[in-house]
Design an enzyme around this catalytic site. Structure first.
Site: not given
Length: 345
Positions: A150, A182
């Site tokens: 994201h 991440n």
């Protein structure tokens, strides 16, 4: 890395630009490079202009025997950035890399205090607003070795289920290293951004990928990045940036804005690494991305964010099972339902 080199960069020399990428952006996974403290920040960049549709002039032979622009009548267009406005973010999509140019979000203490959504009801889905030939696909990430990272995190959009769902569109994703980035350091960095609402009533963040050169043994600089998918479709960024705007007043035309820019390599980063080591001059991000971020913000309204807050991450153990699912993730609602909602964003 030398401070004299960064000084050259801020001055804008071409050599300095190459030196900056060497300093900030080493591509060796085992060595995370640092960046000294920098300068100041500018508004979300404008998308590339739309295709020319006006009638094309036909020069007379007395002016010119040729008309190069005549090819435009067949549909040749300049580069297009697909602008996507969703409940959670606004973005400009890069059709060549199948990643966003930039993704802009806004949150406040009030928006973060609301908990009206859950990730369990969201699913990753392709962006139906992007033509299929240029679209990032779910299959591109399947067994790629990378997370669907994201750019605007789901945790920033808990104020409504529709807003959270919109963060799961693939035009808000880039391939990111999972363990160590991440699901770890990058997640802590996102949490740091949310904590800024303790200091500012309004926070804006622009996030995006970079594809930076590194110097090879022959002394030459080259840009090299992986492309995932079968056939190869989505570029894997070498680095990611965040430009942060801490507004002392929401929607004030005169309020001051605290600015900071960071660049992180897309690789495993030890949680012990100082976030300040990744702070860079805003000009460095602009040079690397081809974007501008605060040219309409007067100098007298600017402040340096990291002189007002402690720019360090808070290391917390996140539930990694929430950070990444398989390419076949399915929530309580299916992809088709959410795609239908996406058409009206």
């Amino acid at each position: 890395m030398s401070k004299s080199t960064l000084a050259l960069i801020a001055a804008g020399s071409a050599v300095a630009g190459a030196s900056l990428t060497a300093l900030i952006f080493s591509s060796r996974p085992q060595k995370v490079t640092s960046v000294p403290v920098p300068a100041y920040p500018s508004p979300p960049p404008q998308p590339v202009s739309a295709p020319v549709s006006a009638p094309l002039p036909t020069p007379s032979l007395t002016q010119s025997p040729v008309n190069p622009s005549g090819v435009l009548k067949y549909g040749l267009t300049p580069p297009i950035a697909d602008v996507n406005i969703t409940p959670s973010h606004t973005s400009a999509y890069n059709r060549q890399t199948r990643n966003p140019h930039w993704v802009a979000e806004h949150f406040t203490p009030q928006s973060l205090a609301q908990h009206n959504a859950t990730r369990r009801n969201s699913v990753f889905h392709e962006d139906v607003n992007v033509p299929p030939i240029f679209r990032a696909k779910l299959s591109d990430y399947f067994r790629s070795g990378y997370d669907r990272g994201h750019q605007v995190p789901a945790a920033d959009a808990k104020w409504s289920q529709e807003a959270m769902d919109s963060t799961f569109v693939l035009s808000n994703m880039c391939p990111q290293v999972g363990d160590g980035f991440n699901r770890d350091y990058w997640a802590h960095f996102e949490e740091f951004c949310r904590t800024l609402t303790k200091h500012y009533p309004s926070v804006r963040v622009v996030t995006g990928p970079l594809y930076l050169p590194k110097q090879y043994p022959d002394g030459k600089w080259r840009v090299s990045y992986e492309v995932v998918g079968s056939p190869p479709n989505v570029a894997v960024p070498t680095h990611f940036y965040k430009v942060i705007y801490g507004e002392e007043a929401f929607n004030s035309p005169t309020g001051r804005v605290a600015l900071a820019a960071f660049v992180l390599p897309n690789t495993e980063i030890p949680n012990s690494k100082s976030l300040k080591d990744f702070e860079v001059p805003l000009e460095a991000v602009e040079r690397a991305s081809g974007l501008t971020f605060a040219d309409k913000l007067p100098i007298q309204r600017r402040k340096r964010l990291c002189t007002e807050v402690n720019c360090e991450i808070l290391v917390r153990e996140f539930d990694k099972t929430r950070q990444q699912g398989s390419a076949l993730d399915v929530g309580q609602r299916n992809v088709g339902q959410i795609a239908q909602e996406a058409r009206k964003w």
